[in-house]
Motif scaffolding. Structure first.
Motif, PDB file in Angstrom:
ATOM      1  N   PRO A  27      -3.055  -7.029  -2.443  1.00 48.11           N
ATOM      2  CA  PRO A  27      -4.271  -7.483  -2.734  1.00 48.11           C
ATOM      3  C   PRO A  27      -4.877  -8.282  -1.409  1.00 48.11           C
ATOM      4  N   ARG A  28      -6.165  -8.325  -1.129  1.00 48.67           N
ATOM      5  CA  ARG A  28      -6.766  -9.126   0.133  1.00 48.67           C
ATOM      6  C   ARG A  28      -6.645 -10.487  -0.628  1.00 48.67           C
ATOM      7  N   ARG A  29      -6.076 -11.444   0.439  1.00 50.15           N
ATOM      8  CA  ARG A  29      -5.915 -12.877   0.051  1.00 50.15           C
ATOM      9  C   ARG A  29      -7.431 -13.338  -0.013  1.00 50.15           C
ATOM     10  N   ALA A  30      -7.681 -13.839  -1.340  1.00 46.48           N
ATOM     11  CA  ALA A  30      -8.921 -14.628  -1.594  1.00 46.48           C
ATOM     12  C   ALA A  30      -8.794 -15.678  -2.132  1.00 46.48           C
ATOM     13  N   ALA A  31      -9.738 -16.622  -1.842  1.00 48.02           N
ATOM     14  CA  ALA A  31      -9.836 -17.961  -2.277  1.00 48.02           C
ATOM     15  C   ALA A  31      -9.804 -18.276  -3.910  1.00 48.02           C
ATOM     16  N   VAL A  41      -0.350 -25.038  -6.596  1.00 46.61           N
ATOM     17  CA  VAL A  41       0.264 -24.785  -7.900  1.00 46.61           C
ATOM     18  C   VAL A  41       1.822 -24.949  -7.578  1.00 46.61           C
ATOM     19  N   ALA A  42       2.241 -25.762  -8.594  1.00 54.79           N
ATOM     20  CA  ALA A  42       3.621 -25.956  -8.405  1.00 54.79           C
ATOM     21  C   ALA A  42       4.480 -24.868  -9.390  1.00 54.79           C
ATOM     22  N   VAL A  43       5.126 -24.150  -8.840  1.00 56.77           N
ATOM     23  CA  VAL A  43       5.994 -23.068  -9.599  1.00 56.77           C
ATOM     24  C   VAL A  43       7.496 -23.592  -9.998  1.00 56.77           C
ATOM     25  N   LEU A  44       7.590 -23.894 -11.049  1.00 52.82           N
ATOM     26  CA  LEU A  44       8.695 -24.593 -11.675  1.00 52.82           C
ATOM     27  C   LEU A  44      10.055 -23.553 -11.908  1.00 52.82           C
ATOM     28  N   GLY A  45      10.688 -23.124 -11.339  1.00 54.91           N
ATOM     29  CA  GLY A  45      11.664 -22.146 -11.270  1.00 54.91           C
ATOM     30  C   GLY A  45      11.680 -21.185 -10.161  1.00 54.91           C
ATOM     31  N   GLY A  46      12.735 -20.802  -9.725  1.00 54.81           N
ATOM     32  CA  GLY A  46      12.803 -19.801  -8.500  1.00 54.81           C
ATOM     33  C   GLY A  46      13.462 -18.439  -8.847  1.00 54.81           C
ATOM     34  N   ALA A  54       4.569 -16.914  -7.433  1.00 59.89           N
ATOM     35  CA  ALA A  54       4.272 -17.294  -6.289  1.00 59.89           C
ATOM     36  C   ALA A  54       3.713 -16.153  -5.271  1.00 59.89           C
ATOM     37  N   HIS A  55       4.314 -14.788  -5.674  1.00 59.82           N
ATOM     38  CA  HIS A  55       3.833 -13.694  -4.777  1.00 59.82           C
ATOM     39  C   HIS A  55       2.253 -13.204  -5.286  1.00 59.82           C
ATOM     40  N   GLU A  56       2.003 -13.575  -6.310  1.00 58.39           N
ATOM     41  CA  GLU A  56       0.669 -12.921  -6.972  1.00 58.39           C
ATOM     42  C   GLU A  56      -0.260 -14.113  -6.427  1.00 58.39           C
ATOM     43  N   LEU A  57       0.061 -15.282  -6.810  1.00 56.95           N
ATOM     44  CA  LEU A  57      -0.847 -16.609  -6.310  1.00 56.95           C
ATOM     45  C   LEU A  57      -1.172 -16.636  -4.943  1.00 56.95           C
ATOM     46  N   ALA A  58      -0.023 -16.370  -3.995  1.00 58.89           N
ATOM     47  CA  ALA A  58      -0.075 -16.763  -2.623  1.00 58.89           C
ATOM     48  C   ALA A  58      -0.960 -15.430  -2.062  1.00 58.89           C
ATOM     49  N   GLU A  59      -0.824 -14.214  -2.587  1.00 59.97           N
ATOM     50  CA  GLU A  59      -1.810 -13.326  -2.066  1.00 59.97           C
ATOM     51  C   GLU A  59      -3.175 -13.442  -2.449  1.00 59.97           C
ATOM     52  N   ARG A  60      -3.461 -14.322  -3.424  1.00 58.55           N
ATOM     53  CA  ARG A  60      -5.058 -14.468  -3.733  1.00 58.55           C
ATOM     54  C   ARG A  60      -5.412 -15.989  -3.461  1.00 58.55           C
ATOM     55  N   TYR A 287       8.954 -12.613   3.070  1.00 54.07           N
ATOM     56  CA  TYR A 287       7.742 -12.242   2.755  1.00 54.07           C
ATOM     57  C   TYR A 287       6.822 -13.652   2.366  1.00 54.07           C
ATOM     58  N   LEU A 288       7.194 -14.093   1.111  1.00 51.06           N
ATOM     59  CA  LEU A 288       6.360 -15.268   0.651  1.00 51.06           C
ATOM     60  C   LEU A 288       6.513 -16.516   1.669  1.00 51.06           C
ATOM     61  N   LYS A 289       7.322 -16.670   2.300  1.00 50.33           N
ATOM     62  CA  LYS A 289       7.136 -17.847   3.434  1.00 50.33           C
ATOM     63  C   LYS A 289       6.054 -17.260   4.430  1.00 50.33           C
ATOM     64  N   SER A 290       5.872 -15.896   4.741  1.00 52.09           N
ATOM     65  CA  SER A 290       4.794 -15.509   5.703  1.00 52.09           C
ATOM     66  C   SER A 290       3.726 -15.717   5.225  1.00 52.09           C
ATOM     67  N   LEU A 291       3.571 -15.978   3.791  1.00 50.05           N
ATOM     68  CA  LEU A 291       2.152 -16.165   3.065  1.00 50.05           C
ATOM     69  C   LEU A 291       1.759 -17.554   2.940  1.00 50.05           C
ATOM     70  N   GLY A 292       2.924 -18.561   3.436  1.00 52.11           N
ATOM     71  CA  GLY A 292       2.781 -19.881   3.454  1.00 52.11           C
ATOM     72  C   GLY A 292       3.361 -20.568   2.054  1.00 52.11           C
TER      73      GLY A 292
END
Length: 589
Positions: A27-31, A41-46, A54-60, A287-292
């Protein structure tokens, strides 16, 4: 390894990740909110749930930090056997349990396609391979039941004349021992499930144990071990005497249509073509690190203080005992239920009664042990189900499914040629060596007992499949501790599905506006503690968060299990019968 070394992998993946969104159709990264500063967002658990969120939120466009107490990937991760690699080789690969990603999954494969991997057009999804067959291993001198797992376009397993003879012997042996009326009765029970409406499943079959539904107590030993116990162990990793018929039936239906090529993402049986972290988790994190996305590992969540009806922070403690409070705009609780519910204080539970319901959910032990072999073994090219083993063992020999690895050249001390990964599902029944349960045995005794049960099922028909001389070493999941003492513990248990528990599973959205739930215990269409369930629940949690903040970003897709359209008319008819208090039309009792 072939073209990508373990040392060079992460760097290559980071380069691929830079263009991963465009290549893989992410998905296009949207604000998070148009024109606003991205919310945190704090994701509690990896584990799978936390990484998916984290993947879905970062891409948004959200600012995401994942907080994990132990290791990224959770129970899905692979791990190194300490001090086992020499001469520049990687340590021997260990794991909590072997991976199984069947074609009935849709949401997890979608995520895997969106994780870049060097040389793979469809990301880490291309690292999935399909075993060609599976084996139901019998003990006591009975031939094992060899079952092909066909899929269009796949080359079937090649069998020698002796293997064909043994397969036919096993089929005929079971066919003649299983009375025809029992086979017909089981077929009828499947028909009842296929034509039962959702209301009957939720209200009747959810409260009926699978053992009772299939009348296993009245049937032959083979019926019990194959159609009652074998199915529940293979499909839902739970006990037939306790498992909800709703859960078992839902998955059995999905697998039946998967085998027919209906509504499936791929073959019935799929595994990864390398250790899990190498093939999936490490590239995902890259990949997630590359999204910040930020990662903080080694922090255990202790409490979620509530102020003015919202979570005010997450109190955490590191391994040295240092405490701190992490704050964010939103919190996604993505811990396993046995750990998550410890963090829900009385105020949080009072704010949303569904959290207290989670105390009624149950977990059990299902833990892996790996045996490292110095000789290849003539084991089936796929999964093994040791039907008669007291500890309900399932297993797979991994080297043949990892084509990019030369096992002795890449792992260990150069003498190990294969890894036999075994899942122990029953920890409370006596074994065959010591007459004690797995929990009552020491770690070494567990290893010897599992090895003995493997040999009892695989070495009993004239072939020596497993040799003591070929056993190099073993590795038991370190999450298990205190074995052989009065208080054994397992830090990574599995959610199980006894009757009635479906109605205690929470929704992803809570009544606390900035708290959301993700994990395999959350109510999702698949109704099973799986990586697919964890992934789906995270998508639901992200969608609930997007709704809460009024985001215009696209919603996560949530694909349910396949429903065959030709059965919908019969299900509607059954809904009428159920409301009238009548049994299913095909139910013979």
């Amino acid at each position: 390894m072939s073209s990508t070394t373990r040392r060079g992998f992460l760097g290559s993946a980071a380069v691929a990740a830079g263009g991963g969104g465009a290549v893989l159709g992410a998905p296009r990264r949207a604000a998070a909110r148009d024109g606003a500063v991205p919310q945190s967002v704090a994701v509690l658990g990896g584990g799978v749930a936390g990484l998916t969120a984290a993947h879905e939120l970062a891409e948004r466009g959200f600012r995401v930090t994942v907080h994990e107490r132990k290791a990224l990937g959770g129970k899905a991760r692979s791990m190194d056997v300490p001090d086992s690699g020499t001469g520049g080789r990687a340590p021997l690969p260990g794991e909590h349990g072997f991976r199984f990603i069947p074609g009935i999954y849709h949401n997890l494969p979608d995520t895997m396609r969106r994780i870049p991997f060097p040389g793979n057009p469809h990301g880490v999804h291309d690292n999935l391979v399909a075993p060609k067959e599976m084996l139901f291993a019998r003990s006591g001198g009975r031939e094992d039941i060899r079952v092909p797992v066909p899929w269009p376009g796949e080359t079937p397993a090649e069998l020698t004349p002796d293997e064909i003879r043994r397969a036919l012997t096993a089929f005929l042996d079971t066919a003649f021992r299983l009375p025809p009326h029992e086979a017909l009765y089981f077929a009828n029970r499947v028909l009842v499930l296929l034509t039962s409406c959702d209301e009957r499943r939720d209200e009747i079959w959810e409260r009926t144990p699978w053992w009772e539904f299939v009348r296993a107590g009245r049937m032959s030993y083979d019926y019990q071990r194959i159609l009652a116990v074998g199915i529940t162990r293979n499909i839902v990793a739970t006990k037939a005497e306790e498992a909800s018929t709703r859960t078992v039936g839902t998955l059995l239906e999905a697998f039946l249509f998967n085998a027919l090529g209906r509504g499936a993402d791929g073959p019935v049986d799929r595994i990864l073509n390398a250790p899990t972290n190498e093939a999936w988790i490490d590239p995902w994190v890259t990949y997630l690190k590359s999204l910040g996305v930020g990662f903080e590992v080694g922090w255990t969540v202790l409490d979620l203080p509530l102020e003015a009806g919202r979570i005010a922070g997450a109190v955490m403690e590191d391994r040295a005992g240092t405490r701190r409070t992490v704050t964010a705009d939103h919190y996604i609780c993505a811990m396993p239920v046995e750990h998550a519910r410890r963090t829900w204080n009385p105020a949080v539970r009072a704010a949303d009664p569904q959290l207290a319901e989670c105390d009624l959910l149950q977990t059990d032990w299902m833990t892996g042990i790996q045996f490292y072999l110095t000789e290849s073994t003539p084991i089936v090219h796929g999964h093994l189900n040791l039907i008669d083993s007291p500890w309900s063992l399932t297993a797979i020999a991994q080297a043949r499914h990892w084509p990019g690895h030369d096992f002795p050249a890449d792992f260990g001390d150069g003498t190990v040629v294969d890894c036999l990964s075994v899942d122990v599902s029953e920890w409370d029944r006596p074994g065959i060596l010591y007459g004690r349960t797995a929990k009552q045995c020491t770690r070494a005794e567990v290893a010897r007992e599992v090895w003995a049960q493997l040999k009892a099922s695989l070495n009993d028909t004239g072939r020596t499949v497993l040799k003591d001389s070929a056993l190099h070493s073993w590795f038991l999941d370190p999450a298990v501790d205190g074995l052989g003492t009065p208080a054994p513990t397992n830090d990574e248990q599995l959610l199980v599905h006894p009757t009635g528990t479906f109605h205690h599973r929470p929704r992803s959205a809570t009544r606390i506006p900035n708290l959301f739930l993700a994990g395999d215990y959350v109510a999702v269409p698949i109704d099973l503690a799986t990586m697919e369930g964890a992934n789906t629940s995270a998508r639901q949690a992200v969608n609930a968060l997007l709704e809460q903040v009024g985001s215009t970003a696209g919603r996560c897709t949530v694909t349910p299990l396949y429903r065959a359209p030709e059965f919908e008319l019969l299900k509607r008819h059954d809904r009428t019968r159920h409301r009238l208090g009548l049994p299913n039309l095909f139910d013979l009792g």
